[in-house]
Design an enzyme around this catalytic site. Structure first.
Site, PDB file in Angstrom:
ATOM      1  N   ASP A  65       1.284  -1.266   3.275  1.00 33.25           N
ATOM      2  CA  ASP A  65       0.613  -0.037   3.723  1.00 33.25           C
ATOM      3  C   ASP A  65      -0.632  -0.305   4.580  1.00 33.25           C
ATOM      4  OD1 ASP A  65       2.309   1.962   2.872  1.00 33.25           O
ATOM      5  OD2 ASP A  65       1.291   2.309   0.964  1.00 33.25           O
ATOM      6  N   ARG A  90      -2.571  -0.699  -3.361  1.00 35.10           N
ATOM      7  CA  ARG A  90      -3.280  -0.780  -2.073  1.00 35.10           C
ATOM      8  C   ARG A  90      -4.663  -1.408  -2.188  1.00 35.10           C
ATOM      9  NH1 ARG A  90      -2.795   4.048   2.117  1.00 35.10           N
ATOM     10  NH2 ARG A  90      -3.395   2.290   3.411  1.00 35.10           N
ATOM     11  N   ARG A 138      -6.249  11.894  -3.868  1.00 38.23           N
ATOM     12  CA  ARG A 138      -6.613  10.471  -3.800  1.00 38.23           C
ATOM     13  C   ARG A 138      -8.136  10.323  -4.010  1.00 38.23           C
ATOM     14  NH1 ARG A 138      -2.637   7.291  -1.270  1.00 38.23           N
ATOM     15  NH2 ARG A 138      -0.624   8.193  -1.814  1.00 38.23           N
ATOM     16  N   HIS A 167      -3.537  13.557   1.641  1.00 36.95           N
ATOM     17  CA  HIS A 167      -4.776  13.135   2.315  1.00 36.95           C
ATOM     18  C   HIS A 167      -5.199  14.277   3.249  1.00 36.95           C
ATOM     19  CE1 HIS A 167      -3.987   8.506   1.990  1.00 36.95           C
ATOM     20  NE2 HIS A 167      -5.004   8.825   1.230  1.00 36.95           N
ATOM     21  N   CYS A 262      -2.807   8.455  10.492  1.00 41.42           N
ATOM     22  CA  CYS A 262      -2.823   7.450   9.420  1.00 41.42           C
ATOM     23  C   CYS A 262      -2.801   6.039   9.991  1.00 41.42           C
ATOM     24  CB  CYS A 262      -1.604   7.608   8.522  1.00 41.42           C
ATOM     25  SG  CYS A 262      -1.435   9.198   7.756  1.00 41.42           S
TER      26      CYS A 262
END
Ligand code: ARG
Length: 267
Positions: A65, A90, A138, A167, A262
């Protein structure tokens, strides 16, 4: 006047779906590596054509990611605010990106406490007046007070309520101090009122636009870089504002739950 935008990208060499941490990700829906690579090159050359200065961080075999560089943190002045990822999968990205920014740009690192999640520009966007902080999926609301110690504009926080738009950058894209593109079903009544208070013009794409993560866009001067497949309705709204639209087919990156923004850390 045009500003030179610096964008950090990460080549998708090791990008694939190895775990599922958002509703878009399915291990059985694997990435076509060649397609992802081709799209990456297309995005990179488009940004260069639009005058952005491109930097690339080295991809890491165990961090698929890392391609979504927007999440690595935020830069303000000479400070690099590190992300604190919610998911352990992550977390090691932070080590790599902190090293990248401190070594190459001499930025001073700023950390939030380990237990306060903050997912960088994924949840932190700004106009010239304010920062907007998405929380609830998140990033944690407690991040706001820590961020305010280093950010130079007031932070307005917005709760996110739809797991598909986990997000802020998947459902909210400020185009200027007066116009924003949003997915209204991602916000609470209270949040929508705040958004309408801040922006005289609130653009609402269609449901089909949200399926391609249309809010996940990057604006460079009067250019909009956005996912391929947006509706005529949304296209017309941009054209009315004399914005030039560049569409990139981000299907491979939607398998991981991301699109244009992103993939692009702006600093
Ligand atoms: N698979 C990544 C995750 O779930 C996608 C991150 C998308 N990035 C973003 N800025 N919205 O964390």
């Amino acid at each position: 006047m045009s500003d030179i935008k610096r964008i950090l990208l990460c080549p998708p060499k090791f990008y694939n779906i190895r775990y599922e941490i958002n509703p878009w990700m399915h291990i059985e829906n694997q990435v076509f590596q060649n397609k992802a690579e081709a799209i990456y090159q297309e995005l990179k050359s488009l940004y260069q054509k639009l005058g952005a200065q491109i930097f690339e961080i080295e991809p890491q075999p165990d961090l698929p990611d890392l391609v979504y560089t927007a999440n690595c943190g935020e830069v303000c002045g000479d400070v690099f605010i590190k992300a604190n990822f919610k998911f352990p999968e992550r977390r090691r990205e932070t080590i790599v990106t902190e090293e990248y920014f401190t070594k190459n740009f001499n930025f001073k690192p700023f950390s939030l406490p380990d237990n306060i999640f903050f997912e960088g520009q994924g949840d932190l966007l700004h106009t010239s007046k304010n920062y907007f902080l998405g929380w609830g999926k998140r990033t944690m609301p407690e991040a706001k007070n820590y961020l305010q110690q280093v950010l130079n504009k007031p932070i307005i926080d917005l709760e996110l309520v739809d797991s598909y738009y986990y997000h802020l950058d998947t459902c909210f894209a400020p185009l200027s101090d007066t116009a924003v593109v949003i997915n209204p079903s991602s916000f609470t009544e209270k949040g929508l009122a705040v958004i309408h208070d801040c922006f005289p013009e609130v653009i609402e794409p269609t449901a089909a636009d949200h399926m391609v993560l249309a809010c996940n866009l990057v604006k460079i001067n009067n250019h909009i870089v956005i996912a391929k497949g947006i509706s005529d309705h949304l296209r017309a709204q941009f054209e009315q504002k004399n914005l030039i639209i560049h569409e990139i087919d981000t299907a491979e990156f939607r398998k991981g739950g991301g699109s244009i923004k992103c993939l692009s850390f702006e600093f």
